[in-house]
Structure formats: C-alpha cells, structure tokens
Scaffold this motif. Structure first.
Motif, PDB file in Angstrom:
ATOM      1  N   GLN A 137       4.085  51.666  37.733  1.00  0.00           N
ATOM      2  CA  GLN A 137       3.808  51.598  39.312  1.00  0.00           C
ATOM      3  C   GLN A 137       4.535  50.813  40.266  1.00  0.00           C
ATOM      4  N   GLY A 138       5.607  50.147  39.779  1.00  0.00           N
ATOM      5  CA  GLY A 138       6.575  49.398  40.697  1.00  0.00           C
ATOM      6  C   GLY A 138       5.656  48.157  41.008  1.00  0.00           C
ATOM      7  N   MET A 139       4.736  47.721  40.287  1.00  0.00           N
ATOM      8  CA  MET A 139       4.231  46.640  40.411  1.00  0.00           C
ATOM      9  C   MET A 139       4.790  45.056  39.979  1.00  0.00           C
ATOM     10  N   TRP A 140       5.680  45.142  39.084  1.00  0.00           N
ATOM     11  CA  TRP A 140       6.403  43.954  38.464  1.00  0.00           C
ATOM     12  C   TRP A 140       7.644  44.223  38.700  1.00  0.00           C
ATOM     13  N   PRO A 141       8.303  43.833  39.943  1.00  0.00           N
ATOM     14  CA  PRO A 141       9.654  44.119  40.464  1.00  0.00           C
ATOM     15  C   PRO A 141      10.627  43.467  39.339  1.00  0.00           C
ATOM     16  N   GLY A 142      11.898  44.304  39.224  1.00  0.00           N
ATOM     17  CA  GLY A 142      12.734  43.948  38.136  1.00  0.00           C
ATOM     18  C   GLY A 142      12.398  43.791  36.619  1.00  0.00           C
ATOM     19  N   ALA A 143      11.245  44.549  36.334  1.00  0.00           N
ATOM     20  CA  ALA A 143      11.107  44.407  34.972  1.00  0.00           C
ATOM     21  C   ALA A 143      11.116  45.842  34.222  1.00  0.00           C
ATOM     22  N   SER A 144      11.469  45.939  33.038  1.00  0.00           N
ATOM     23  CA  SER A 144      11.552  47.089  32.177  1.00  0.00           C
ATOM     24  C   SER A 144      10.692  47.045  30.965  1.00  0.00           C
ATOM     25  N   LEU A 145      10.313  47.944  30.396  1.00  0.00           N
ATOM     26  CA  LEU A 145       9.527  47.981  29.179  1.00  0.00           C
ATOM     27  C   LEU A 145      10.449  47.798  27.927  1.00  0.00           C
ATOM     28  N   VAL A 146       9.897  47.456  26.955  1.00  0.00           N
ATOM     29  CA  VAL A 146      10.310  47.211  25.556  1.00  0.00           C
ATOM     30  C   VAL A 146       9.714  48.323  24.577  1.00  0.00           C
ATOM     31  N   SER A 156      18.483  38.513  32.219  1.00  0.00           N
ATOM     32  CA  SER A 156      17.171  38.922  32.051  1.00  0.00           C
ATOM     33  C   SER A 156      16.415  38.177  30.928  1.00  0.00           C
ATOM     34  N   ARG A 157      15.009  38.053  31.316  1.00  0.00           N
ATOM     35  CA  ARG A 157      14.532  37.198  29.955  1.00  0.00           C
ATOM     36  C   ARG A 157      13.344  38.303  29.322  1.00  0.00           C
ATOM     37  N   THR A 158      12.871  37.858  28.515  1.00  0.00           N
ATOM     38  CA  THR A 158      11.902  38.751  27.599  1.00  0.00           C
ATOM     39  C   THR A 158      10.607  38.025  27.664  1.00  0.00           C
ATOM     40  N   VAL A 159       9.553  38.822  28.407  1.00  0.00           N
ATOM     41  CA  VAL A 159       8.177  38.346  28.109  1.00  0.00           C
ATOM     42  C   VAL A 159       7.388  39.014  27.009  1.00  0.00           C
ATOM     43  N   ALA A 160       6.898  38.011  26.383  1.00  0.00           N
ATOM     44  CA  ALA A 160       6.312  38.345  25.068  1.00  0.00           C
ATOM     45  C   ALA A 160       4.781  37.868  24.783  1.00  0.00           C
ATOM     46  N   ILE A 161       4.204  38.375  24.320  1.00  0.00           N
ATOM     47  CA  ILE A 161       2.795  38.237  23.478  1.00  0.00           C
ATOM     48  C   ILE A 161       3.238  37.187  22.390  1.00  0.00           C
ATOM     49  N   VAL A 162       2.415  35.875  22.567  1.00  0.00           N
ATOM     50  CA  VAL A 162       2.884  35.120  21.488  1.00  0.00           C
ATOM     51  C   VAL A 162       1.676  34.455  20.932  1.00  0.00           C
ATOM     52  N   TRP A 163       1.495  34.224  19.627  1.00  0.00           N
ATOM     53  CA  TRP A 163       0.753  33.401  18.847  1.00  0.00           C
ATOM     54  C   TRP A 163       1.178  32.672  17.801  1.00  0.00           C
ATOM     55  N   PRO A 164       0.739  31.570  17.063  1.00  0.00           N
ATOM     56  CA  PRO A 164       1.350  30.870  16.070  1.00  0.00           C
ATOM     57  C   PRO A 164       1.134  31.708  14.754  1.00  0.00           C
ATOM     58  N   LEU A 193       8.055  42.811  27.833  1.00  0.00           N
ATOM     59  CA  LEU A 193       8.862  43.748  28.693  1.00  0.00           C
ATOM     60  C   LEU A 193      10.262  42.720  29.085  1.00  0.00           C
ATOM     61  N   SER A 194      11.212  43.215  29.407  1.00  0.00           N
ATOM     62  CA  SER A 194      12.480  42.389  29.874  1.00  0.00           C
ATOM     63  C   SER A 194      12.346  42.357  31.566  1.00  0.00           C
ATOM     64  N   GLU A 195      12.450  41.266  31.890  1.00  0.00           N
ATOM     65  CA  GLU A 195      12.425  40.831  33.282  1.00  0.00           C
ATOM     66  C   GLU A 195      13.664  40.258  33.741  1.00  0.00           C
ATOM     67  N   GLY A 196      14.267  40.554  34.879  1.00  0.00           N
ATOM     68  CA  GLY A 196      15.762  40.284  35.495  1.00  0.00           C
ATOM     69  C   GLY A 196      15.493  38.925  36.193  1.00  0.00           C
ATOM     70  N   VAL A 197      16.202  38.182  36.130  1.00  0.00           N
ATOM     71  CA  VAL A 197      16.404  36.756  36.779  1.00  0.00           C
ATOM     72  C   VAL A 197      17.425  36.710  37.977  1.00  0.00           C
ATOM     73  N   GLN A 198      16.980  36.411  39.070  1.00  0.00           N
ATOM     74  CA  GLN A 198      18.048  36.444  40.262  1.00  0.00           C
ATOM     75  C   GLN A 198      18.129  35.238  41.017  1.00  0.00           C
ATOM     76  N   LEU A 199      19.124  35.065  41.787  1.00  0.00           N
ATOM     77  CA  LEU A 199      19.400  33.911  42.655  1.00  0.00           C
ATOM     78  C   LEU A 199      18.479  34.224  43.650  1.00  0.00           C
ATOM     79  N   ILE A 200      17.674  33.202  44.181  1.00  0.00           N
ATOM     80  CA  ILE A 200      17.018  33.041  45.287  1.00  0.00           C
ATOM     81  C   ILE A 200      17.170  32.023  46.226  1.00  0.00           C
ATOM     82  N   THR A 201      17.489  32.552  47.534  1.00  0.00           N
ATOM     83  CA  THR A 201      17.911  31.541  48.517  1.00  0.00           C
ATOM     84  C   THR A 201      16.888  31.740  49.921  1.00  0.00           C
ATOM     85  N   PRO A 202      17.270  30.472  50.854  1.00  0.00           N
ATOM     86  CA  PRO A 202      16.415  30.781  51.980  1.00  0.00           C
ATOM     87  C   PRO A 202      16.867  32.257  52.774  1.00  0.00           C
ATOM     88  N   GLY A 203      15.950  32.538  53.694  1.00  0.00           N
ATOM     89  CA  GLY A 203      16.365  33.840  53.976  1.00  0.00           C
ATOM     90  C   GLY A 203      17.803  34.018  54.983  1.00  0.00           C
TER      91      GLY A 203
END
Length: 314
Positions: free
Chosen positions: A299-308, A265-273, A161-171
């Motif tokens: 189901q909206g349980m992985w915020p900022g993610a979209s499938l590849v 965004s960054r790509t989350v991947a299943i990886v092996w050698p 999947l592809s997951e967005g990266v965001q700026l995170i600050t104090p509230g």
C-alpha cells in the motif's frame, strides 16, 4: 499394556468381530487376533468369548472396557484443551522492535493481534538492538522485529522485508540531485551512533569497502528522534531508512538521497533465540506480523521497503 493396546481392544468391542475390526483399522485379521491374544496373555485374563458370529465381552473384558473408554475420553479432552490453548494464543506475549519498525508496525499489528487473541496480554517494547537482543536472551521478550545484524549468531530469524537506507540532510542542504554515490559519503559530515550500533557498523563497512574515511560530525546514541532533531538543527547529516523521516521529508524540513553504486539496504527480520522454547502460537503470530507488513509495503505505507520470500511452514 499400552494405549495402543486399549485402542485396539476398544475397536474390537465396537466392531463385535475381529474381522470387522481389522477392516476398520486397515490391518490383517491375523494381526488383530494375535495382538488380542497377546493382550490377554499379558493381563492373564480372557477378554472375549469367541464364536462364529463374532466376539462378546467376558466380565473381565467389560471391566477393561471401562478403562479403555476412560482413556479415550482423557485423550479427547487433552486434544480439545491443547487445540483451545493454541486457538486462544499465549497468555502473555512480548514483542520488541527497533524504533523505526515499532513506529510503523506496532499500531497495525496491535489491532490484529488483539482481534485474533483477545485473551492474550500483549506487551510492546521499543529499544535499540543491543538491549532487545539482551532481553531476548533473558526471556523477557518473546519475539523481536530487528534490522538483521551482519552476524546473527545464536538467533533464529525469518527475513520480513528489505529496506533501503538513505542519506538524510537538512531541507536546504546544498547537494544536487536525488542520489549520492556511496564512495562520496566521506565528504558528508555525519551524525551516527557509536560503533556498537548497526548503522555505524554499516557505514564503517561501506567506508572500508569503497575506500573513504567516515566524517563523523558527532556521535549520538539517543533515539532516532534526537538524531533527526540534530539534523534539523544542522549539526550534520545522517543515514536512516526513509520510513524514519517520511513526515519531515514530506513537508520539506529534511531531504533524502538514495545511496547508490550499489543501493544500500538492510533486512528487517522476525527474530527469536535458538536456545529457548517459544510461546504457544508463536508461528501464527509471526504470520500475522508478516501479513500486515506485506500489506503496508504493497500500500506504499513503508517507504523504501520491498518484500522478501515467505516461509511456507512452521
């Protein structure tokens, strides 16, 4: 003589006729007759009595039939054992993941894998990318769930999947809106890992591309929990996937800002050698992981993610 010869011989015995054996095997009668003749010549014995009504075994043929039957039983047993080993899954399976991925996925895929492979000894490892990649290379980890490095090198991988990266600050950080241009990151004091970690490399790459200087408030090579705590204590801001801080954002302790122009965004991947034999049933394990990751995104349980895209075959 080889196993194909014995299988052919056994079919002729079963059919009691070379012509019927040829029909069963989808071959020419002359081909079957010639191969039986070659087998008899190779062994130096006569295997069949031939007549207009078909063929019957000689004493030597009856003896060879015992070996052919034993071979067929051995092959059937080998197939059964191999199929059962795939069905039962690997004896041991070690899956490693970076912290955010581990926190989201380990519980769900743990239940799924134990239900599918109740006899498999399952071992989960959480760690930073460098440590996980070393373990993959050494063979102590079978499969990893990673943010894909910019240069994968000697890795096989399936994008998950592809997951967005965001700026995170104090509230209460004084920044308007819900997004920030990438080029404006240079104005934000950031808490980031040191240069050999993925997020630092990502931010430095953006700085080079969009012409700003990274403002490092401090470096932290600890866990994401430590980085979040430092942000909560107003030591600076950071850059993380939204999924890593969703609880803190929900209650207002932290805020997130989408990085735009472009979205980052960054790509989350299943990886092996590439250079190591993988565990039995590994492809099916990856499909179980993919299935449950997809369900969480949908189901909206992985915020900022979209499938590849999904691979269609092992």
């Amino acid at each position: 003589m080889n196993s194909d010869d014995l299988a052919l011989f056994a079919q002729v015995v079963k059919s009691a006729s070379i012509s019927r054996a040829a029909l069963a095997l989808g071959a020419d009668q002359s081909t079957i007759s010639r191969r039986i003749g070659l087998l008899e010549a190779d062994l130096g014995v006569r295997l069949f009595h031939r007549s207009g009504r078909g063929v019957t075994l000689t004493d030597r043929g009856q003896q060879l039939l015992g070996f052919a039957t034993q071979m067929n039983e051995t092959l059937a047993e080998a197939e059964r054992v191999m199929r059962e080993s795939v069905e039962h899954g690997p004896v041991k399976l070690c899956i490693a993941a970076q912290p955010t991925i581990a926190r989201i996925l380990f519980g769900r895929i743990g239940h799924a894998l134990k239900a599918r492979y109740p006899l498999t000894q399952l071992h989960f490892v959480e760690g930073l990318a460098a440590d996980i990649l070393n373990r993959l290379s050494e063979g102590s980890v079978d499969i990893a769930l990673l943010y894909l490095p910019e240069h994968p090198g000697a890795l096989q991988f399936d994008p998950l999947l592809s997951e967005g990266v965001q700026l995170i600050t104090p509230g209460d950080y004084p920044l308007e809106g819900d997004s920030i241009a990438v080029r404006d990151l240079g104005e934000i004091p950031l808490i980031l890992p040191s240069t050999h970690h993925g997020l630092r490399l990502l931010v430095e790459s953006l700085a080079g591309r969009y012409g700003f200087t990274t403002n490092i408030a401090l470096e932290c090579d600890g866990s994401i929990s430590i980085t979040k705590q430092l942000v909560l204590e107003k030591c600076g801001c950071t850059v993380l996937p939204a999924a890593a801080v969703m609880e803190e954002i929900k209650i207002g302790r932290l805020k997130s800002y989408r990085l735009e122009e472009p979205d980052v965004s960054r790509t989350v991947a299943i990886v092996w050698p590439k250079n190591r034999t993988t565990a039995d049933g590994l492809w099916e394990v990856t499909q179980i992981i993919r299935q449950h990751a997809a369900a969480m995104v949908e189901q909206g349980m992985w915020p900022g993610a979209s499938l590849v895209s999904v691979p269609v075959s092992p």
